[in-house]
Design a protein around this motif. Sequence first.
Motif, short mmCIF file in Angstrom:
data_model
loop_
_atom_site.label_atom_id
_atom_site.label_comp_id
_atom_site.label_asym_id
_atom_site.label_seq_id
_atom_site.Cartn_x
_atom_site.Cartn_y
_atom_site.Cartn_z
N ALA A 32 0.96 -1.00 -0.06
CA ALA A 32 0.04 -0.62 0.08
C ALA A 32 0.58 1.49 0.02
O ALA A 32 0.67 2.66 -0.85
CB ALA A 32 -0.74 0.19 1.51
N VAL A 33 2.11 1.11 1.40
CA VAL A 33 3.03 2.54 0.76
C VAL A 33 3.01 2.13 -0.33
O VAL A 33 3.44 3.83 -1.47
CB VAL A 33 3.67 1.95 1.95
CG1 VAL A 33 5.10 3.19 1.79
CG2 VAL A 33 3.05 2.29 3.15
N SER A 34 4.29 1.65 -1.14
CA SER A 34 4.83 1.50 -2.56
C SER A 34 3.86 2.19 -3.49
O SER A 34 4.17 3.13 -4.19
CB SER A 34 5.19 0.39 -2.92
OG SER A 34 6.36 -0.04 -2.06
N TYR A 35 2.49 1.93 -3.75
CA TYR A 35 1.74 2.40 -4.22
C TYR A 35 0.81 4.19 -3.41
O TYR A 35 1.38 4.57 -5.31
CB TYR A 35 0.26 1.53 -3.72
CG TYR A 35 -0.97 2.07 -4.56
CD1 TYR A 35 -1.30 2.12 -6.14
CD2 TYR A 35 -1.89 3.23 -4.40
CE1 TYR A 35 -2.13 2.75 -6.70
CE2 TYR A 35 -3.19 3.25 -4.79
CZ TYR A 35 -3.30 3.11 -6.00
OH TYR A 35 -4.02 3.66 -6.60
N LEU A 36 0.96 4.13 -2.55
CA LEU A 36 0.99 5.65 -2.62
C LEU A 36 1.95 6.77 -2.79
O LEU A 36 2.09 7.33 -3.88
CB LEU A 36 0.80 6.60 -1.01
CG LEU A 36 -0.79 5.32 -1.03
CD1 LEU A 36 -1.14 5.76 0.51
CD2 LEU A 36 -1.48 6.32 -0.91
N PHE A 37 3.08 5.62 -2.49
CA PHE A 37 5.01 6.41 -3.10
C PHE A 37 4.76 6.80 -5.06
O PHE A 37 4.85 8.34 -4.72
CB PHE A 37 5.68 5.14 -2.76
CG PHE A 37 7.32 6.15 -2.50
CD1 PHE A 37 7.41 7.13 -1.88
CD2 PHE A 37 8.19 5.32 -2.98
CE1 PHE A 37 9.11 6.98 -1.93
CE2 PHE A 37 8.87 5.79 -2.88
CZ PHE A 37 10.03 6.60 -2.11
N GLY A 38 4.21 5.65 -5.68
CA GLY A 38 3.93 6.09 -7.22
C GLY A 38 3.12 6.61 -7.42
O GLY A 38 3.82 8.11 -7.93
N THR A 39 1.96 7.04 -6.56
CA THR A 39 1.21 8.14 -7.24
C THR A 39 1.46 9.88 -6.91
O THR A 39 1.55 10.72 -7.99
CB THR A 39 -0.10 8.21 -6.12
OG1 THR A 39 -0.38 8.52 -5.06
CG2 THR A 39 -1.11 7.05 -6.60
N VAL A 40 2.41 9.27 -5.16
CA VAL A 40 2.97 10.64 -5.22
C VAL A 40 4.08 10.65 -6.01
O VAL A 40 4.53 12.31 -6.98
CB VAL A 40 3.39 10.73 -3.75
CG1 VAL A 40 4.09 12.00 -3.21
CG2 VAL A 40 2.07 10.83 -2.96
N THR A 76 7.77 -7.63 -5.54
CA THR A 76 5.99 -7.10 -5.39
C THR A 76 5.92 -5.67 -5.43
O THR A 76 4.17 -5.15 -5.62
CB THR A 76 5.23 -8.15 -4.74
OG1 THR A 76 5.29 -9.21 -4.86
CG2 THR A 76 3.71 -8.33 -5.33
N ALA A 77 6.13 -5.23 -4.39
CA ALA A 77 6.22 -4.05 -4.22
C ALA A 77 6.79 -3.08 -4.77
O ALA A 77 5.91 -1.93 -5.18
CB ALA A 77 6.80 -3.29 -3.22
N LEU A 78 7.27 -3.27 -6.78
CA LEU A 78 7.97 -2.82 -6.93
C LEU A 78 6.40 -2.26 -7.86
O LEU A 78 6.37 -1.21 -8.15
CB LEU A 78 9.19 -3.24 -8.15
CG LEU A 78 9.62 -2.43 -8.86
CD1 LEU A 78 10.84 -1.41 -7.83
CD2 LEU A 78 10.90 -3.68 -9.56
N LEU A 79 5.39 -3.64 -8.14
CA LEU A 79 4.48 -3.72 -9.12
C LEU A 79 3.72 -2.38 -7.97
O LEU A 79 3.24 -1.94 -9.08
CB LEU A 79 3.72 -4.91 -9.32
CG LEU A 79 4.85 -5.87 -9.84
CD1 LEU A 79 4.72 -7.31 -9.90
CD2 LEU A 79 5.68 -5.36 -11.25
N GLY A 80 3.34 -2.67 -6.81
CA GLY A 80 2.44 -1.76 -6.08
C GLY A 80 2.66 -0.25 -7.15
O GLY A 80 1.77 0.58 -7.16
N PHE A 81 4.32 0.42 -6.86
CA PHE A 81 4.88 1.91 -7.35
C PHE A 81 4.56 2.02 -8.17
O PHE A 81 3.88 2.68 -9.03
CB PHE A 81 6.46 1.26 -7.12
CG PHE A 81 7.06 2.79 -7.29
CD1 PHE A 81 6.66 3.76 -6.10
CD2 PHE A 81 7.60 2.38 -8.66
CE1 PHE A 81 7.30 5.64 -6.56
CE2 PHE A 81 8.23 4.55 -9.01
CZ PHE A 81 8.21 5.35 -8.02
#
Lengths: 699, 699
Positions: free
Chosen positions: B96-104, B169-174
């Motif tokens: 979830a954090v990686s995802y948010l990181f990607g959006t920001v 997998t976190a990378l895919l989240g990012f």
Amino acid sequence: MSKLEFNVVFFEVVSIIISILAFGAAFWLYKWVASQPSSNKRIAEVGKLIRNGANTFLAKEYKTLSRFCVVAAIVIFIFLPSPIWNGHPLGNILMAVSYLFGTVFSGIAGKVGISIATIANIKSAEASTKGIKPSFMSGFRGGAVMGMAVVGSSLLGVTLVLLLTDNTTALLGFSFGASSMALFAKAGGGIFTKTADISADLVGKVELGIPEDDPRNPAVIADNVGDNVGDVAGMGADLFDSNVASMAAALVMAAAIDKVKGGTINVSMVFCYAAIGLLASIIGVLTAKMDEKGSPTKALNSNTYVTMIIFGVLTALATVVFRFEWRIWFASAIGLFVGFIIGIASDYFTDDTKKPVHEVAKASGSGPAFTILSGVSYGLMSTLPSMIGIGISALAAYKICAPLGEGYAMFGISMAAVGMLSIVGMIISNDAYGPIVDNARGLVEMGNLGDKALEITDSLDSAGNTVKAVTKGFSIGAAGLTVIALLGAFISEVNGAAAEIGKELITGFDILNPTVFFGLLFGAAIPPVFSAMLMLGVDRNAQRMVDEIHRQFREIPGLKEGKKGVVPEYEKCIAIATSGALKELVPAGLMTIFATLIVGFIGGVQAIGGFISGNIVSGLIFALFMSNAGGLWDNTKKYVEAGNNGGKNSETHRAAVVGDTVGDPFKDTAGPSINTQITVVSLVASLTATIFLTFNLFG
Amino acid sequence: MSKLEFNVVFFEVVSIIISILAFGAAFWLYKWVASQPSSNKRIAEVGKLIRNGANTFLAKEYKTLSRFCVVAAIVIFIFLPSPIWNGHPLGNILMAVSYLFGTVFSGIAGKVGISIATIANIKSAEASTKGIKPSFMSGFRGGAVMGMAVVGSSLLGVTLVLLLTDNTTALLGFSFGASSMALFAKAGGGIFTKTADISADLVGKVELGIPEDDPRNPAVIADNVGDNVGDVAGMGADLFDSNVASMAAALVMAAAIDKVKGGTINVSMVFCYAAIGLLASIIGVLTAKMDEKGSPTKALNSNTYVTMIIFGVLTALATVVFRFEWRIWFASAIGLFVGFIIGIASDYFTDDTKKPVHEVAKASGSGPAFTILSGVSYGLMSTLPSMIGIGISALAAYKICAPLGEGYAMFGISMAAVGMLSIVGMIISNDAYGPIVDNARGLVEMGNLGDKALEITDSLDSAGNTVKAVTKGFSIGAAGLTVIALLGAFISEVNGAAAEIGKELITGFDILNPTVFFGLLFGAAIPPVFSAMLMLGVDRNAQRMVDEIHRQFREIPGLKEGKKGVVPEYEKCIAIATSGALKELVPAGLMTIFATLIVGFIGGVQAIGGFISGNIVSGLIFALFMSNAGGLWDNTKKYVEAGNNGGKNSETHRAAVVGDTVGDPFKDTAGPSINTQITVVSLVASLTATIFLTFNLFG
């Protein structure tokens, strides 16, 4: 002769009998139409011009195509099913002869269609002075002659080929003959008809503001000829092809199963279902009628539903009597049902009482760019329900039939296609009805039969447009399922050959195999390029014809003013449309065939598997998109002309006319030709599979 | 720490250093642009309006999206990578954090782009009074700030995520975070910009005949704002996303290989190549210059070639020094080369010195319907070379790398994508240059800087359009390869999960499996529907704005006549574009995500595999078709305006304007958004793969 062998011959004989019944029905209908009264001299005169124009085009087209077919037959004789120097010349002769047989049958079906259509148009026009009912009956029964002839000859041809050769590969050869004719007939006819239609509208309606079908317009006869050669002969060749291909695919797979299991029950079942489908259509056609106050749309649709019900009930009965598998009955019923759903969806996107037409009409108020943008958008959206429907019916047919054992799953898909096409006789009747009453409308205008008659033929014409959406949905859906089934036939062919030369059998096409993926990408690009070539052909040809119309208005004194006795040189326009269509149709057809061969040569069987799949997927999308967007624009124009959103001659109307002009080659040239194009690719691939199993660069 | 582990950290540190270098370069360029002289009051005033409009839109858009992103993050936290009740909450938090990181990160890149673009436009406009060179440099260096910021932050983000989490997998989240922002930013910006552009043209140029960028036009500022939010911020988010996705796919597969073989050489190689790509772009950007007499097109293209050569040479050197595999170098070089070929092909179909533009201009002489028909046809044809190019590069990369062992083949494809995107810094610089000089042209017109300045900015603007074709070819090709590679990542994810729960591993997606085929058909229908939704959004929104423009001309006295001191209410048009875009962007984005989930739920992993593939194939076709047809119509209009085929205000010109209006949402709203759409589908599929492995109906 064992009991089971007796069975298949029994069903083959039944198929032949019912085919002959269909010819009988066609003959009776033909006589009926021909016996209708006609007396108006002017109409007879114009009708003769149309008839001659259509026959001239057909003669020239067949001459061009016969050259192509002879060359193709020689190539087939040398290389297929295996190169002749491998020492099985009999197989090659069978294949080449079956191929020629397929082309000839297809050609005859087109010729019959033209003959009756160019009589029925006159009869329907004259009958319109007496009321909507006789006018409708002449139009519908004229179309039905075509329907009966096409379906009768396709069932007869398939049965004869299998009965005489007992060779399913020869059946694919017959089917390829039908397809190659259809490819060119549909493309050529489509280019002809839209060249004439667009040019006539562009100069007549848009530039000069004279009505549609005004006899002063030099392109007006060519336009009416076009309806016949494109929408009657071309469409007939197209559906002859689809019908043959669906039966051929089902028979190839049924025979493969029967070969393993012994007996002939599955092959018998295919013939039985196909014969019942034809029988149902004969009943549907002969019992069709319309009340004096009824709506022609309802009459056409209710015939279709009657035919569907008869088919469903009779096949269920046959399944009980002959102990066929119920699961396969379900697969074919699903096909029929999904075809109906796809038809409904197409209808939603093109019907003038539904939201899309209203929205496009509204958008047209801001100018032609918005007509195009909103029409393209709804056309693109319309692909979704049909794509899902085709996918789900294939999935369901597969899952339902898979428990029956090896090979049944793909056979189930092919029977779903057979089910969807069971009512093809009805579809063709309805489809051919359209151009006949369209022609009748033109004749009423040119023969000055009065406003009442014009109103009647207008309403008949409009009904033709509406039911077209439903029948087109059927034919695109069936083509999709058929080609999926042909993929199964392709594998059968490949593995038959692989077993002979001791190569590893093919179990599938893995998308993650880059050779398959390469084929997928390449195959997907073919339908857009193919349709672009056809549309550019129309474009170029229409420019030539517009120049000719301008010349005539400029150089023939009194023509523009409508001076009595001054007639335009109609035949010059017909000649331009003819020579242009013949020139433009060949490259697109050859491109399709050569692309398949190139991919096979580069990547072998795996690349071809991907190629076929990519071709199906993108072909279905473009066929649906173009047919529906075209129908949507056509009906939007009619909706505006009926007095909505500003009515005739408003800015909105001018924008709607632009949409209609764009939509014409979409729906009558490119869109429906894609059907044939994907069938051709599958058949070329299946037939050449053996060769590319051993000769290829990277496979 | 073993020697090999040191290696990957070494390359990660190098990547961070080069990212920081890129930020340094961006900062230096920013200062340079900001220090350019500007004095004209009127331009400053209008520039401020544009800046405020863009910032207002961005603020509102980010507010809307932040809500979506928070909800998405919560869903991700609960379900991904595996439902939280399975007892690995740390993984879910990371995801979830990686995802948010990607959006920001994506959001910041967009914001930086807007900041510099709305300064550079003013500087470029004022510099145009001094000559083409300073005007070009302001425009190009402004674009380069964006290029450096986007590529720097994507490399930095990817490196940090992997360094901190050590979890692919976190990378895919990012990457998914970047994609979901891009999906909405591109769609929202695209709707905004075309709403304004079309409305301004429709009322201004077509109805009233006032020039482009005339300050009396109430939509003129909104149009200029649109260039920034659509073509700068949206495009930046799009390429940020592609770049991150290509690196993520390569890293996932490299890590999988390294895990089996031990060591980190493949992961190291990805970072090394990505860092070299960025370094090459920095050098290319900083050394870019133009002679006072040179052509801006040549200047832009030669920078691109310089960057390509630097990348090729430096990666070859790195391969020697660090003993990477030469085969992978070849794969990445092939990617770069094929990108170049695709660019050339796109250029052919859109360049105004080539046949397609001339033919469409000629066809336009017969009216707008022919502009559309011929443009659609050439657009469809243009898909073929690129589809073959992408297919062949994937095939070649696969075949070249397959001998290296298990997993290398798909890794090779992902490295071809990395190679194709290595010059992404340059691509973004060139792409952002376009809207900046387009804005500058508007400011010159509104600030009355004279004909000479107008001529200069016109030629800069036209160069922007031409190089766009080449860069778009690159980005579509790279998206294609990336998504093929993501298919590999998808399998990695699925099999990782399958191994854990003791399910059978997936070896491929067989097209003959009807579940796969169902997915294929469904997936192929998504890009057309997605683009239709966006175009209808533009359509609806433009109708609202046209009404508002009409109202202003009607109700504000003296506006139409250009009375001194009378200004239109620009901000009302901006508000309509803003609210409309936000309203229209959400459904299309959500449809994409939900369709993926539905297919997964129905058919499980096999259906998803087909779905992704169908989506790629049809997505590429529609992206290429729409981008190229749009570019073709735009340049045809410019070609006619330059005095050909009747020139300005002829019938041909009016037809060409219709083509351009249709082409605008094709090329700037729908076409480029499809890129993002296919990436989002792949990522959603990869991320949810684990769930659909166990929860599905028929798989």
